[in-house]
Design a protein around this motif. Structure first.
Motif, PDB file in Angstrom:
ATOM      1  N   LEU A   1       7.927   2.917  -3.987  1.00 54.20           N
ATOM      2  CA  LEU A   1       8.246   1.493  -3.910  1.00 54.20           C
ATOM      3  C   LEU A   1       9.346   1.115  -4.893  1.00 54.20           C
ATOM      4  O   LEU A   1      10.245   0.328  -4.574  1.00 54.20           O
ATOM      5  CB  LEU A   1       6.997   0.656  -4.172  1.00 54.20           C
ATOM      6  CG  LEU A   1       5.928   0.713  -3.080  1.00 54.20           C
ATOM      7  CD1 LEU A   1       4.670  -0.024  -3.519  1.00 54.20           C
ATOM      8  CD2 LEU A   1       6.458   0.131  -1.775  1.00 54.20           C
ATOM      9  N   GLN A   2       9.276   1.678  -6.090  1.00 54.41           N
ATOM     10  CA  GLN A   2      10.322   1.392  -7.071  1.00 54.41           C
ATOM     11  C   GLN A   2      11.680   1.881  -6.570  1.00 54.41           C
ATOM     12  O   GLN A   2      12.708   1.255  -6.811  1.00 54.41           O
ATOM     13  CB  GLN A   2       9.972   2.048  -8.405  1.00 54.41           C
ATOM     14  CG  GLN A   2       8.829   1.356  -9.129  1.00 54.41           C
ATOM     15  CD  GLN A   2       8.373   2.101 -10.368  1.00 54.41           C
ATOM     16  OE1 GLN A   2       8.442   3.340 -10.430  1.00 54.41           O
ATOM     17  NE2 GLN A   2       7.920   1.379 -11.375  1.00 54.41           N
ATOM     18  N   LYS A   3      11.677   2.981  -5.854  1.00 49.64           N
ATOM     19  CA  LYS A   3      12.914   3.535  -5.306  1.00 49.64           C
ATOM     20  C   LYS A   3      13.489   2.637  -4.210  1.00 49.64           C
ATOM     21  O   LYS A   3      14.695   2.358  -4.188  1.00 49.64           O
ATOM     22  CB  LYS A   3      12.650   4.933  -4.755  1.00 49.64           C
ATOM     23  CG  LYS A   3      13.826   5.530  -3.992  1.00 49.64           C
ATOM     24  CD  LYS A   3      13.451   6.876  -3.374  1.00 49.64           C
ATOM     25  CE  LYS A   3      14.579   7.431  -2.522  1.00 49.64           C
ATOM     26  NZ  LYS A   3      14.192   8.723  -1.881  1.00 49.64           N
ATOM     27  N   HIS A   4      12.629   2.164  -3.304  1.00 50.39           N
ATOM     28  CA  HIS A   4      13.106   1.444  -2.128  1.00 50.39           C
ATOM     29  C   HIS A   4      13.278  -0.055  -2.362  1.00 50.39           C
ATOM     30  O   HIS A   4      14.194  -0.659  -1.810  1.00 50.39           O
ATOM     31  CB  HIS A   4      12.161   1.676  -0.951  1.00 50.39           C
ATOM     32  CG  HIS A   4      12.176   3.078  -0.444  1.00 50.39           C
ATOM     33  ND1 HIS A   4      13.219   3.601   0.297  1.00 50.39           N
ATOM     34  CD2 HIS A   4      11.267   4.092  -0.580  1.00 50.39           C
ATOM     35  CE1 HIS A   4      12.956   4.863   0.601  1.00 50.39           C
ATOM     36  NE2 HIS A   4      11.785   5.177   0.085  1.00 50.39           N
ATOM     37  N   LEU A   5      12.416  -0.661  -3.161  1.00 42.98           N
ATOM     38  CA  LEU A   5      12.496  -2.105  -3.362  1.00 42.98           C
ATOM     39  C   LEU A   5      13.569  -2.500  -4.370  1.00 42.98           C
ATOM     40  O   LEU A   5      14.204  -3.537  -4.247  1.00 42.98           O
ATOM     41  CB  LEU A   5      11.142  -2.650  -3.814  1.00 42.98           C
ATOM     42  CG  LEU A   5      10.062  -2.681  -2.742  1.00 42.98           C
ATOM     43  CD1 LEU A   5       8.730  -3.121  -3.334  1.00 42.98           C
ATOM     44  CD2 LEU A   5      10.447  -3.614  -1.616  1.00 42.98           C
ATOM     45  N   LYS A   6      13.739  -1.673  -5.403  1.00 42.17           N
ATOM     46  CA  LYS A   6      14.762  -1.922  -6.423  1.00 42.17           C
ATOM     47  C   LYS A   6      14.660  -3.341  -6.982  1.00 42.17           C
ATOM     48  O   LYS A   6      15.644  -4.075  -7.092  1.00 42.17           O
ATOM     49  CB  LYS A   6      16.160  -1.671  -5.840  1.00 42.17           C
ATOM     50  CG  LYS A   6      16.376  -0.236  -5.383  1.00 42.17           C
ATOM     51  CD  LYS A   6      17.753  -0.022  -4.770  1.00 42.17           C
ATOM     52  CE  LYS A   6      17.902   1.418  -4.308  1.00 42.17           C
ATOM     53  NZ  LYS A   6      19.221   1.668  -3.647  1.00 42.17           N
ATOM     54  N   LEU A   7      13.431  -3.732  -7.324  1.00 42.57           N
ATOM     55  CA  LEU A   7      13.177  -5.042  -7.900  1.00 42.57           C
ATOM     56  C   LEU A   7      12.660  -4.886  -9.324  1.00 42.57           C
ATOM     57  O   LEU A   7      12.263  -3.798  -9.745  1.00 42.57           O
ATOM     58  CB  LEU A   7      12.145  -5.797  -7.055  1.00 42.57           C
ATOM     59  CG  LEU A   7      12.562  -6.112  -5.612  1.00 42.57           C
ATOM     60  CD1 LEU A   7      11.384  -6.701  -4.843  1.00 42.57           C
ATOM     61  CD2 LEU A   7      13.737  -7.087  -5.591  1.00 42.57           C
TER      62      LEU A   7
ATOM     63  N   HIS B   1       0.798  -1.224   0.000  1.00 47.31           N
ATOM     64  CA  HIS B   1       0.000   0.000   0.000  1.00 47.31           C
ATOM     65  C   HIS B   1       0.832   1.276   0.000  1.00 47.31           C
ATOM     66  O   HIS B   1       0.383   2.310  -0.501  1.00 47.31           O
ATOM     67  CB  HIS B   1      -0.926   0.010   1.216  1.00 47.31           C
ATOM     68  CG  HIS B   1      -1.887  -1.142   1.229  1.00 47.31           C
ATOM     69  ND1 HIS B   1      -3.218  -1.001   0.922  1.00 47.31           N
ATOM     70  CD2 HIS B   1      -1.703  -2.456   1.497  1.00 47.31           C
ATOM     71  CE1 HIS B   1      -3.814  -2.177   1.006  1.00 47.31           C
ATOM     72  NE2 HIS B   1      -2.919  -3.081   1.352  1.00 47.31           N
ATOM     73  N   ASP B   2       2.023   1.206   0.587  1.00 46.68           N
ATOM     74  CA  ASP B   2       2.832   2.410   0.739  1.00 46.68           C
ATOM     75  C   ASP B   2       4.261   2.007   1.061  1.00 46.68           C
ATOM     76  O   ASP B   2       4.584   0.813   1.145  1.00 46.68           O
ATOM     77  CB  ASP B   2       2.265   3.292   1.858  1.00 46.68           C
ATOM     78  CG  ASP B   2       1.981   2.483   3.123  1.00 46.68           C
ATOM     79  OD1 ASP B   2       2.938   1.879   3.667  1.00 46.68           O
ATOM     80  OD2 ASP B   2       0.815   2.442   3.565  1.00 46.68           O
ATOM     81  N   ALA B   3       5.102   3.003   1.238  1.00 47.58           N
ATOM     82  CA  ALA B   3       6.519   2.751   1.534  1.00 47.58           C
ATOM     83  C   ALA B   3       6.879   3.213   2.946  1.00 47.58           C
ATOM     84  O   ALA B   3       8.032   3.527   3.219  1.00 47.58           O
ATOM     85  CB  ALA B   3       7.397   3.457   0.502  1.00 47.58           C
ATOM     86  N   PHE B   4       5.901   3.239   3.859  1.00 47.08           N
ATOM     87  CA  PHE B   4       6.144   3.738   5.210  1.00 47.08           C
ATOM     88  C   PHE B   4       7.269   2.989   5.914  1.00 47.08           C
ATOM     89  O   PHE B   4       8.071   3.587   6.642  1.00 47.08           O
ATOM     90  CB  PHE B   4       4.886   3.627   6.067  1.00 47.08           C
ATOM     91  CG  PHE B   4       3.728   4.464   5.599  1.00 47.08           C
ATOM     92  CD1 PHE B   4       3.904   5.496   4.684  1.00 47.08           C
ATOM     93  CD2 PHE B   4       2.455   4.240   6.088  1.00 47.08           C
ATOM     94  CE1 PHE B   4       2.844   6.271   4.252  1.00 47.08           C
ATOM     95  CE2 PHE B   4       1.380   5.011   5.662  1.00 47.08           C
ATOM     96  CZ  PHE B   4       1.580   6.017   4.741  1.00 47.08           C
TER      97      PHE B   4
END
Length: 374
Positions: A154-160, A110-113
């Motif tokens: 999410l794209q920034k933090h997950l990098k998948l 849902h978010d990147a909290f």
């Protein structure tokens, strides 16, 4: 196409994720598709009423819940996949099983909290939970999220390399029931209070709202009240309720700030029906359901310039600078004194809320489900 929807987390969910799961389950039944068969892991209403693990009172209860959750995700849910043999598994609570499964997956994040606001979570729990999230993403998975803002985060933090799809969710279906006695029990009168509904999580910036409200009263000498409805934050680190209570006393607002605690849907309807304005000063949101709820009820909305809220409101709200007490106070005063602005926001809000809803929510899911099949 057979779709298995994991609804186990409803037994502890209390915030927007609960609304998301219930609205998805209900919409799948209300707006069926001839090519999609839905299977629920739990009856949504029964699971949402199960309070066995909700609001644990000690460490042992919390540990038991985490063990139960782990057992469900890594053992019981994979067993259900083997039993029902779905073409697709949807996990709407961040976590998918780590085990290889004979079906495709959609995982709703849902978010990147958890990545952006680590200070709001216990260190060990955050590390454990993020490990569960990442293990579940090792298998081929389509990530579903709530806004374009959340997608970028999410794209920034997950990098998948997993595809990330935005599906706008539905606001909560409140129904027609209204608690006619509730406003009187809280000494509230129609059109004489500003409203906020939600938990007292730190990211909601409720101390900023209380300070802005105090400034408004000081500068206008108005008779408005401020209603902050909802339960405590989800953890000691996240909970701002003690801070808000202390601030209310220090600012001499005990008679002006109403704290009714958790409210039922019928009481929420009552609060919306008589509110002068809805204020949402949050510093971080993945979507912002209350913005749409208030708009759908004809309540003018003031919201922070947090990107997800700007995206969801679509220009139908009055924007204030995040964390700026003076600016928020000015916007509340402006709304109280400008009837033309108020009427305009009401009209725009009603139109904007029509862009969302359960049918559009499930149709977007159905499109992604059938696209995955091909």
């Amino acid at each position: 196409m057979k779709v298995l929807l994991d609804l186990q987390y409803l037994n502890v969910a209390t915030t927007g994720i609960k609304t998301y799961m219930l609205e998805l389950a209900n919409a799948s039944s209300a707006y069926p598709h001839p090519d999609i068969e839905w299977i629920f892991t739990h009856d949504p209403d029964i699971q949402a009423q199960d309070s066995t693990y909700r609001f644990p009172k000690n460490k042992i209860q919390r540990l038991n819940y985490h063990l139960d959750y782990f057992r469900w995700k890594e053992f019981q849910l994979p067993d259900l996949v083997k039993k029902h043999q779905p073409d697709l598994l949807i996990c709407p609570d961040f976590v998918s099983p780590a085990a290889a499964l004979p079906c495709r997956r959609m995982t709703v994040i849902h978010d990147a909290f958890f990545w952006e606001m680590p200070q709001n979570y216990p260190v060990w729990w955050r590390k454990y939970f993020l490990n569960l999230v990442k293990k579940g993403l090792k298998e081929p998975t389509e990530i579903i999220t709530t806004t374009e803002f959340s997608k970028r985060a999410l794209q920034k933090h997950l990098k998948l390399n997993h595809p990330v799809t935005v599906i706008y969710q539905s606001q909560k279906t409140l129904g027609d029931a209204i608690d006619a006695e509730f406003l009187a029990s809280q000494t509230l009168k129609k059109g004489e209070y500003f409203l906020h509904i939600g938990t007292f999580d730190k990211r909601k910036n409720l101390p900023v709202l209380v300070k802005a409200f105090a400034e408004m009263l000081k500068n206008t000498r108005s008779n408005f009240k401020l209603v902050l409805a909802g339960g405590a934050g989800q953890s000691v680190q996240m909970n701002d309720l003690p801070v808000v209570k202390k601030l209310v006393e220090e600012l001499g607002l005990v008679e002006k700030v109403v704290l009714p605690g958790f409210v039922t849907d019928a009481q929420v309807k009552a609060l919306y029906s008589a509110a002068f304005g809805y204020v949402f000063p949050s510093e971080n949101e993945g979507f912002g359901i209350p913005v749409l709820e208030a708009m759908a009820e004809g309540v003018p909305v003031i919201h922070s310039d947090q990107p997800a809220l700007v995206e969801v409101a679509g220009g139908a709200g009055l924007v204030t600078q995040t964390g700026d007490v003076a600016d928020l106070s000015e916007k509340m005063i402006l709304l109280s004194q400008d009837q033309i602005l108020r009427d305009t926001l009401q009209k725009k809000g009603l139109e904007r809320s029509k862009e969302f809803g359960p049918e559009k929510f499930i149709r977007a899911f159905q499109q992604r489900i059938l696209s995955a099949a091909h």
